[in-house]
Design an enzyme around this catalytic site. Sequence first.
Site, PDB file in Angstrom:
ATOM      1  N   ARG A   1       4.916   3.719 -14.480  1.00 42.70           N
ATOM      2  CA  ARG A   1       5.775   3.139 -15.506  1.00 42.70           C
ATOM      3  C   ARG A   1       4.995   2.719 -16.752  1.00 42.70           C
ATOM      4  NH1 ARG A   1       9.619  -0.926 -11.894  1.00 42.70           N
ATOM      5  NH2 ARG A   1      10.819   0.698 -10.807  1.00 42.70           N
TER       6      ARG A   1
ATOM      7  N   ASP B   1       9.934   6.859 -15.479  1.00 46.82           N
ATOM      8  CA  ASP B   1      10.799   5.799 -14.956  1.00 46.82           C
ATOM      9  C   ASP B   1      11.404   6.309 -13.646  1.00 46.82           C
ATOM     10  OD1 ASP B   1      12.610   3.867 -14.349  1.00 46.82           O
ATOM     11  OD2 ASP B   1      13.779   4.030 -16.203  1.00 46.82           O
ATOM     12  N   VAL B   2      10.951   5.755 -12.525  1.00 44.45           N
ATOM     13  CA  VAL B   2      11.388   6.236 -11.220  1.00 44.45           C
ATOM     14  C   VAL B   2      12.902   6.123 -11.074  1.00 44.45           C
ATOM     15  CG1 VAL B   2      11.256   5.817  -8.736  1.00 44.45           C
ATOM     16  CG2 VAL B   2       9.185   5.746 -10.111  1.00 44.45           C
TER      17      VAL B   2
ATOM     18  N   LYS C   1       2.769   5.036   4.550  1.00 45.47           N
ATOM     19  CA  LYS C   1       3.451   4.094   5.416  1.00 45.47           C
ATOM     20  C   LYS C   1       3.756   2.823   4.622  1.00 45.47           C
ATOM     21  CE  LYS C   1      -0.072   1.274   7.717  1.00 45.47           C
ATOM     22  NZ  LYS C   1       0.517  -0.049   7.526  1.00 45.47           N
TER      23      LYS C   1
ATOM     24  N   ASP D   1      -1.094   9.078   7.704  1.00 45.86           N
ATOM     25  CA  ASP D   1      -1.680   7.958   8.428  1.00 45.86           C
ATOM     26  C   ASP D   1      -3.185   8.132   8.312  1.00 45.86           C
ATOM     27  OD1 ASP D   1      -2.782   6.178  10.251  1.00 45.86           O
ATOM     28  OD2 ASP D   1      -1.160   6.379  11.684  1.00 45.86           O
ATOM     29  N   HIS D   2      -3.820   7.309   7.492  1.00 46.16           N
ATOM     30  CA  HIS D   2      -5.231   7.567   7.174  1.00 46.16           C
ATOM     31  C   HIS D   2      -6.136   7.450   8.394  1.00 46.16           C
ATOM     32  CE1 HIS D   2      -5.294   3.117   6.819  1.00 46.16           C
ATOM     33  NE2 HIS D   2      -6.563   3.225   7.140  1.00 46.16           N
TER      34      HIS D   2
ATOM     35  N   LYS E   1      -9.930  10.032   9.928  1.00 46.44           N
ATOM     36  CA  LYS E   1     -11.290   9.573  10.196  1.00 46.44           C
ATOM     37  C   LYS E   1     -12.052  10.608  11.028  1.00 46.44           C
ATOM     38  CE  LYS E   1     -10.309   4.618   9.893  1.00 46.44           C
ATOM     39  NZ  LYS E   1     -11.291   4.326   8.829  1.00 46.44           N
TER      40      LYS E   1
ATOM     41  N   GLU F   1      -9.432  -7.089  12.188  1.00 45.15           N
ATOM     42  CA  GLU F   1      -9.755  -7.296  10.777  1.00 45.15           C
ATOM     43  C   GLU F   1     -10.240  -8.723  10.576  1.00 45.15           C
ATOM     44  OE1 GLU F   1      -6.985  -5.409   7.860  1.00 45.15           O
ATOM     45  OE2 GLU F   1      -5.711  -5.180   9.627  1.00 45.15           O
TER      46      GLU F   1
ATOM     47  N   ASP G   1       3.281  -3.192  11.200  1.00 43.51           N
ATOM     48  CA  ASP G   1       2.245  -2.779  10.259  1.00 43.51           C
ATOM     49  C   ASP G   1       1.171  -1.916  10.902  1.00 43.51           C
ATOM     50  OD1 ASP G   1       1.059  -2.965   7.560  1.00 43.51           O
ATOM     51  OD2 ASP G   1      -0.533  -4.113   8.562  1.00 43.51           O
TER      52      ASP G   1
ATOM     53  N   HIS H   1      -0.476   3.338  13.309  1.00 45.70           N
ATOM     54  CA  HIS H   1      -1.893   3.604  13.558  1.00 45.70           C
ATOM     55  C   HIS H   1      -2.232   3.618  15.044  1.00 45.70           C
ATOM     56  CE1 HIS H   1      -2.463   3.357   9.360  1.00 45.70           C
ATOM     57  NE2 HIS H   1      -2.617   2.067   9.247  1.00 45.70           N
TER      58      HIS H   1
ATOM     59  N   LYS I   1      -5.342 -10.089  12.317  1.00 40.60           N
ATOM     60  CA  LYS I   1      -5.992 -10.527  11.083  1.00 40.60           C
ATOM     61  C   LYS I   1      -6.864 -11.746  11.360  1.00 40.60           C
ATOM     62  CE  LYS I   1      -3.585  -7.838   8.154  1.00 40.60           C
ATOM     63  NZ  LYS I   1      -4.209  -6.852   7.241  1.00 40.60           N
TER      64      LYS I   1
END
Length: 487
Positions: free
Chosen positions: A51, A94-95, A148, A177-178, A182, A216, A235, A240, A334
């Site tokens: 934008r 503009d989406v 995601k 999905d990163h 890997k 994490e 999440d 994952h 976390k």
Amino acid sequence: MVSRVIPVDPFDLVVIGATGDLAQRKILPGLYRRHLAGQMPPEARILGAARSDLTEAAFRAMVADALAAHVDAAKQHPAEIAAFLKRIGYVAIDVSGAAGWGALKAALRPDVVRAFYFSVAPGLFGELAERLHEHGLATPQTRIVVEKPFGRDLASARALNATLAAHFAEHQIYRIDHYLGKETVQNLMAVRFANILFEPLWNAQYIDHVQITVAEAVGVGGRGAYYDKSGAMRDMVQNHMLQLLCLIAMEPPWHFDPDAVRDEKLKVIRALQPVPAPDIVRGQYVARDPAPGGAGYLHDAGNPASRTESYIALKVHVANWRWTGTPFYLRTGKRLRARTSEIAITFKEPPHSIFDDARGWRENVLVIRLQPNEGINLKVMIKEPGPGGMRLVQVPLDMSFATALGEDGTDIPDAYERLIMDVIRGNQTLFMRGDEVEAAWAWTDPIIAAWEARGDRPQPYDAGSSGPEDALMLMHRDGRRWREIRE
């Protein structure tokens, strides 16, 4: 050993949301590294779209700053950066409206692979697909990359799948999905299916249990408002961690082919048993005084009444002949003790020991480490060196390949680099299929619904610890222990 770089065909890649954090931190630096490796042909072009009303020069300056911040200093060659920036263009769009789409269409070539990376808020995925179709930007060579979260439950995932399917064929949709990009994750498939050594042992007869940990050290930070509507289950586990479980538990596909691999993963998800309440532990990190690294979850999320989990541990069973009786323990959270992601496959003890020194006995463990130091090792028992009898000690047989592609391991491509190049090639092996996503939500939704119906509150755990006490008991009652969380 030096990795072999295979150039891709010419392409136009449009990064929608190019001024956002993901694009600046991961996507654009990853593309520069592929340029530096020689994988991009001279004709390859990258267009930023967002934008923001930026000139092309201003956007290129923004990209240059992103490279300076997120690319290893040893790879920051001024001449190569200048050459990469010449590939870069920018179009303001503009989406939700019509502005900019005509200019974007005019900037694209009709005769090359055309990929659109949706690096935007999930609520815009369906709308973007509609805009691409409406403005004539979708061609037979078009691919879309969707980040995601893909929905927040089964109903929303089905609705999004239906919207995307109305404008694109399944082979054009890349749900990324990163974790699957890997190097270690891909080598897990190689270790399993390219070596006779493990496959005869890869079943409940020989494997005692499997632990999958994604820990994490950071809290929710600036993602508090989003995360509080999601939680660790949505999440991390639904995408994952289930993908990692599938790669461990899947049957050998008939061929290393996108649909053959995803067919086998889908079978695993559909074979997952419902998880009873005693096999689930939810937690929220709290800050003790003093609290290095920040405040507690309720402060970070900006919601003092939140019941959203920042930690979850589950005991999961796969109901098929290969895995009946072998539990899979999953945990993620976390503000834990350290940042680490690993899969640990613990084998059963021999049925009979011929050695007197049973006190030092340890099981064989195959450890696949995803981060921070990617690699694989196998822990085995050997004789402790020196005189004094047959004393046993556990040592790792290091199968790490972290340095195999370069002297210090820095030449291993980032997951995003590999996956984006797979998009250009048209290889969907490492991307989720629509029915996979829906099956994962079909298993996840009842778990979430059950604890919401009970009104469960997550258990507090100290920031910087290994998680709630009940997570330890989840293992202890089975006579097992979690592996230590450490870098």
